[in-house]
Design an enzyme around this catalytic site. Structure first.
Site, mmCIF file in Angstrom:
data_model
loop_
_atom_site.group_PDB
_atom_site.id
_atom_site.type_symbol
_atom_site.label_atom_id
_atom_site.label_comp_id
_atom_site.label_asym_id
_atom_site.label_seq_id
_atom_site.Cartn_x
_atom_site.Cartn_y
_atom_site.Cartn_z
ATOM 1 C CG ASP A 412 3.611 38.062 48.889
ATOM 2 O OD1 ASP A 412 2.308 37.591 49.311
ATOM 3 O OD2 ASP A 412 4.406 38.636 49.711
ATOM 4 C CD GLU A 465 -1.312 38.849 49.519
ATOM 5 O OE1 GLU A 465 -2.089 39.017 50.686
ATOM 6 O OE2 GLU A 465 -0.101 39.084 49.485
#
Length: 730
Positions: A412, A465
């Site tokens: 993330d 990401e």
């Protein structure tokens, strides 16, 4: 003034929980004359006896302080024998236990060295709470890194959460505190009581706990990770040989707490085992190849969706225990479904029981808030340049891959790690040593993370990401890349969603936005994503982003999904989007499964099922996702009609022709160029009646003519439906 070298000074320091070396005073200490002195602090006992473990003797201890300090001198013949303590408690019990202060060093010298160096790849076996047997005594070895603490004690159910009773030994060479607690059982609750350098007392959960409470209760729990027997050997052996770059990957993104709740039981979320019974067959029936779970590592606040982690080594206890989560993963594998886990090394919350100021200092984070705090999120940033912190994170990634057989980690917020000035004012960040904005320590961390994970777990993948144009995110580290296996294609998502939100009559003015992604499609190993981020915070659901009336909204979304599944790149779709949920997603409620009662919703779900089936059975749609040879434009420039035509090509020669009509105008007798003569058939049409479309399909075999078209030597003529995507093949 009390003599600091006298026993009375030591006793007072033990009683006041400020002794700097409790193992130097408590426990057994040989004397020069061959005898030994045993000392113990037992305030809940009115009498204590030392018992030779072989039954050869018993020696009542003298109470030398009224608060419960005991001492006895053992004769020479018993001075080196293993011993226990028998406690006569005030409530009439007689408790026999080994003495925690009779055990030597617990964490190995090599373990401490590699941790200090930052290269201990199985760190969870050395730190935390480990069930073990030492010298025939079963119990738990507790160890924790807190180099700047004045004192650390383990507290829990076993000592009435009294930090005076079990202060730990400091291994000063690595800043690790340790103690072995005999008789401790599985699921015992515990924490660490830490005295900071300034003398303040704080209570911390175990950073390496395998099992933890959640929400307002934050105790760590002892758990045995060596018990579970896996049944996914076939999957794991196949995975090690798999080439993910040249195989289909269609991912169903799931928030476990809200996928399907049980309203008749207080709207509770399903457990790991209930989800195994329900979610896995659903994903299998929809022909997805993978599930991606939003973070399951323990977190206190439901509203963070798991992205503010306090228990990095513990799957959340909201849905069950660690072995039940293992069973969920195991059953996914037995069903042929891979499991990807969202992983959050970019930041952590300030919760008092967590990593923040763990020993009273900025231990895991940077001390300077310009480096150590995300103002946007109110969270702290790991100090990637500190070897022990880097080791903590790399070992954590390896832990999930090994102990839970996770097939991939989606990292993330990579951009927030790459840039020192990420979402900061010009004066609110510190440049690197070269004066630049790149976080050099974070870059080194990510390269090491990827290199080690791929070396240790071939067939698994690490996904970034990353929302910027940082070059080489998914390129090998030895060529200067970051080494990730895949990167989320945020550019494609933004451009195509913006295009899809336009009224079809205006799309011709935005044709370039829809084709732009092919200019960089092979710069990275991309995954096309329509994730949870697109359906929260007022953005609305995907179906509600589509323009037009109800029929056009569904037609637009069907066309869009067909286009996405035809476009190069792996696929990811957030739960609920497969049946066109109207409401924006909320973690507090279940998906709107009642919408299955509506024809369009069931039809949209069937389309996704069929798209996945086509994607996984036609090599042209997946095997050359990351190679320019796998895609060829037939017509990229028909902006006036908002039509896109291209062909997907597999190395074995399989070809699938894809034509997208982004307007509600039917196009009769649309000519498509093809590379070979013969007959073609419609493989899938998003406007088919079975998908609640208008029914403009091409049911008969399509015979080629020798008219060259779109740069191809042959062509076929089809009817191109309104707001539709058509797939053709042999």
């Amino acid at each position: 003034m009390t003599d600091p070298t006298s026993p009375s000074a030591d006793i007072l320091a033990i009683l006041e929980a400020r002794h700097g070396n409790p193992f130097g005073f408590l426990g057994r200490h040989p004397q020069e004359d061959g005898r030994a002195i045993v000392r113990t602090f037992q305030p809940s006992a009115h009498a204590v006896t030392v018992l030779a473990r072989d039954g050869s003797g018993a020696w009542p201890m003298q109470r030398v302080h009224h608060h419960g300090f005991y001492q006895v001198e053992l004769p020479a013949e018993a001075a080196h024998k293993p011993y226990d303590l028998e406690l006569a408690t005030y409530d009439g019990q007689a408790i026999r236990t080994a003495d925690p202060y009779s055990f030597g060093h617990l964490v190995g010298e090599h373990d401490l060295y590699y941790f200090r160096e930052g290269t201990h790849q199985r760190l969870w076996e050395s730190l935390g709470a480990s069930l073990c047997t030492i010298d025939g005594v079963s119990g738990v070895r507790f160890s924790v890194w807190a180099p700047n603490a004045q004192r650390v004690s383990v507290i829990g159910d076993f000592n009435n959460w009294d930090g005076r009773l079990n202060p730990m030994r400091l291994r000063i060479e690595a800043g690790v505190w340790e103690i072995f607690m005999p008789g401790i059982k599985e699921e015992t609750h515990y924490k660490f009581e830490v005295v900071t350098p300034e003398g303040y007392l704080t209570i911390k959960s175990d950073p390496f706990a395998f099992y933890s409470q959640h929400s307002e209760k934050t105790a760590s729990m002892v758990f045995d990770l060596n018990r579970y027997t896996w049944s996914d050997q076939e999957w794991m052996e196949k995975r090690a040989r798999q080439d993910l770059y040249h195989t289909p990957m269609s991912i169903y993104e799931v928030h476990l707490g809200s996928w399907k709740r049980i309203p008749e039981q207080g709207n509770r979320s399903k457990s790991y085992l209930e989800l195994a019974d329900d979610l896995i067959p659903y994903v299998k029936s929809m022909n997805f190849t993978h599930i991606e779970l939003m973070p399951v590592a323990e977190h206190p606040f439901d509203g963070s969706w798991g992205y503010q982690v306090t228990g990095y080594f513990a799957p959340t206890s909201r849905f069950g225990n660690p072995d039940e989560f293992r069973q969920f993963v195991d059953r996914c594998h037995q069903a042929g479904i891979g499991v990807i886990l969202d992983w959050v090394p970019g930041h952590f919350p300030k919760d008092a029981h967590g990593l923040a100021k763990f020993d009273g200092t900025a231990l895991y984070e940077h001390a300077d808030p310009r480096q150590g705090e995300h103002q946007d999120w109110g969270t702290l940033i790991f100090n990637y340049g500190r070897s022990e912190v880097k080791n903590f994170l790399v070992a954590n990634a390896l832990f999930w891959l090994e102990q839970y057989h996770i097939d991939g980690l989606r990292v993330d917020a990579v951009a927030s790690m790459l840039y020192l000035d990420y979402s900061r004012k010009p004066w609110a960040w510190v440049p690197n040593k070269y004066g630049g904005r790149e976080n050099l320590e974070a870059i080194d961390f990510m390269r090491d993370l990827n290199r080690i994970c791929y070396e240790k777990h071939p067939g698994a993948t690490i996904i970034a990401e990353e929302s910027t144009a940082w070059p080489g995110v998914s390129k090998p580290t030895d060529t200067g890349g970051l080494g990730f296996g895949f990167k989320w294609n945020m550019g494609w998502m933004n451009d195509t969603l913006r295009y899809m939100e336009e009224d079809p009559i205006h799309r011709k003015y935005h044709h370039g936005e829809a084709t732009f992604s092919m200019l960089y499609a092979y710069d990275e190993n991309f995954i096309l994503v329509l994730s949870h981020d697109e359906v929260v915070h007022g953005k609305g659901s995907l179906i509600n982003k589509m323009p037009g009336d109800r029929w056009q909204k569904f037609a637009n979304l069907r066309m869009f999904y067909g286009w996405m599944w035809a476009h190069p790149g792996k696929k990811l779709l957030f739960m609920g989007a497969e049946f066109g949920q109207w409401q924006e997603w909320s973690h507090e409620r279940s998906l709107d499964w009642h919408l299955y009662m509506g024809e369009e919703h069931a039809a949209l779900q069937k389309l996704l099922c069929d798209l996945n089936w086509l994607y996984t059975t036609r090599p042209a749609l997946a095997t050359a996702d990351h190679e320019s040879s796998g895609f060829q434009w037939l017509d990229a420039n028909d902006g006036e009609n908002s039509i896109f035509a291209f062909v997907r090509i597999a190395p074995d020669g399989d070809r699938v022709y894809c034509i997208v009509n982004a307007t509600p105008v039917p196009r009769k007798n649309y000519r498509v160029g093809v590379s070979e003569a013969g007959t073609y058939r419609e493989l899938l049409n998003t406007d088919a009646p079975g998908y609640a479309g208008s029914g403009m399909i091409n049911p008969l075999p399509l015979t080629t003519s020798d008219e060259e078209w779109q740069g191809q030597p042959w062509s076929v003529v089809i009817d191109l439906p309104p707001l539709g995507t058509v797939f053709l093949g042999r």
